[in-house]
Design a protein around this motif. Sequence first.
Motif, short mmCIF file in Angstrom:
data_model
loop_
_atom_site.label_atom_id
_atom_site.label_comp_id
_atom_site.label_asym_id
_atom_site.label_seq_id
_atom_site.Cartn_x
_atom_site.Cartn_y
_atom_site.Cartn_z
N LEU A 159 0.81 -1.21 0.00
CA LEU A 159 0.00 0.00 0.00
C LEU A 159 0.85 1.26 0.00
N LEU A 160 1.91 1.26 0.78
CA LEU A 160 2.69 2.48 0.98
C LEU A 160 3.68 2.70 -0.16
N PRO A 161 4.03 3.95 -0.42
CA PRO A 161 4.93 4.27 -1.54
C PRO A 161 6.39 3.96 -1.22
N VAL A 162 6.69 2.67 -1.01
CA VAL A 162 8.05 2.27 -0.68
C VAL A 162 8.63 1.32 -1.72
N HIS A 163 7.89 1.10 -2.81
CA HIS A 163 8.41 0.26 -3.88
C HIS A 163 7.95 0.84 -5.22
N ARG B 84 -11.38 5.93 -6.77
CA ARG B 84 -11.13 4.60 -7.33
C ARG B 84 -9.73 4.15 -6.96
N LEU B 85 -9.62 2.94 -6.46
CA LEU B 85 -8.34 2.39 -6.06
C LEU B 85 -7.81 1.45 -7.12
N ALA B 86 -6.49 1.38 -7.23
CA ALA B 86 -5.84 0.47 -8.17
C ALA B 86 -5.95 -0.97 -7.66
N PRO B 87 -5.87 -1.95 -8.57
CA PRO B 87 -5.94 -3.36 -8.13
C PRO B 87 -4.93 -3.71 -7.04
N GLN C 153 -3.77 -1.73 -4.76
CA GLN C 153 -4.25 -1.15 -3.51
C GLN C 153 -5.37 -1.99 -2.90
N TRP C 154 -6.26 -2.51 -3.75
CA TRP C 154 -7.30 -3.39 -3.25
C TRP C 154 -6.71 -4.66 -2.66
N LEU C 155 -5.67 -5.20 -3.32
CA LEU C 155 -5.01 -6.39 -2.79
C LEU C 155 -4.41 -6.10 -1.41
N ALA C 156 -3.79 -4.94 -1.28
CA ALA C 156 -3.20 -4.56 0.00
C ALA C 156 -4.28 -4.44 1.08
N ILE C 157 -5.41 -3.84 0.74
CA ILE C 157 -6.51 -3.70 1.69
C ILE C 157 -7.03 -5.07 2.12
#
Length: 299
Positions: free
Chosen positions: A146-150, A271-274, A276-280
């Motif tokens: 989820l976080l902007p670390v990659h 709208r969330l990216a796929p 981001q949904w996976l992370a959630i």
Amino acid sequence: MPPDTDGATLARERAAHDGPAAAPLLALLGSMVSTYVGAAIAKHLFPQVGSQGVTALRVGLAACLLLAWFRPWRRPLARAHVPDLLVYGAMLGCMNLLIYGAFARIPIGIAVAIEVTGPLLVVLAGSRRIGDFAWLACAVLGLWLLLPVHAHAAALDPLGVLLAGGAALCWAMYIVFGKRVSALQGGQAVAWGMLAAVLFTVPVGVFHAGAALLAPGVLAAGLGVALLSSALPYSLEMTALKRLPRRVFGLVVSASPAVSALAGWLVLGERLAPLQWLAIVLVMLASAGSALTAATVEK
């Protein structure tokens, strides 16, 4: 009176006290839906009075509604409960300020996915089982995605992420101290707790937004947010906390990221990216799994 009649009488009294088993679960689910629909509506007010101003309206008006409805002063409040109520209210106020600040900077669903790690910490805090480390790893993986670390992560405002993390810590403390004061009668806990939260939120909101908070349209919208996001859900939550174990509470709350993401999509078009949904989903799985296994061990 024969012994079996005594047992039947006790069973009836216990059933009357406990009520339907599904009632506290439905109360908690209703609380989540109401909270995040209200939060999505509140986000429309951010351009006018800022997240701090909306928080002040939400908490201040909700405190007035709850005090008028429950009139907690009708029952004496034991001095021993005062410190817990103050901490409960402080965590409630800080949690609102921080999460609304996060909502202003990042999508609601993502902010809540970070925030829900607070209840997850409550569930895992007292555990020493190997299996729970798997749920913790699942949560860490979800946050990493989820976080902007990659390289594949969507850009997120770093301050919004930090605010959501602070709200997670406040939520954990809110659950702990909410459980301590949930035995108070007649809505005392939520009413006095919300009044304590006013001390931490309204001065910040007034300093930030000033007289804009008194505009009729803003006040009307703030009243709706107070009803949906504070007065109704916190009353329902306190009902659930009275009758649900802390870990079961954490299990149900694990659905919060999905509920909030859906509210953000329906009301705000977020709208969330796929990925981001996976992370959630991973964060939800970690929270639900840890609470479920903990509740199984308790039995």
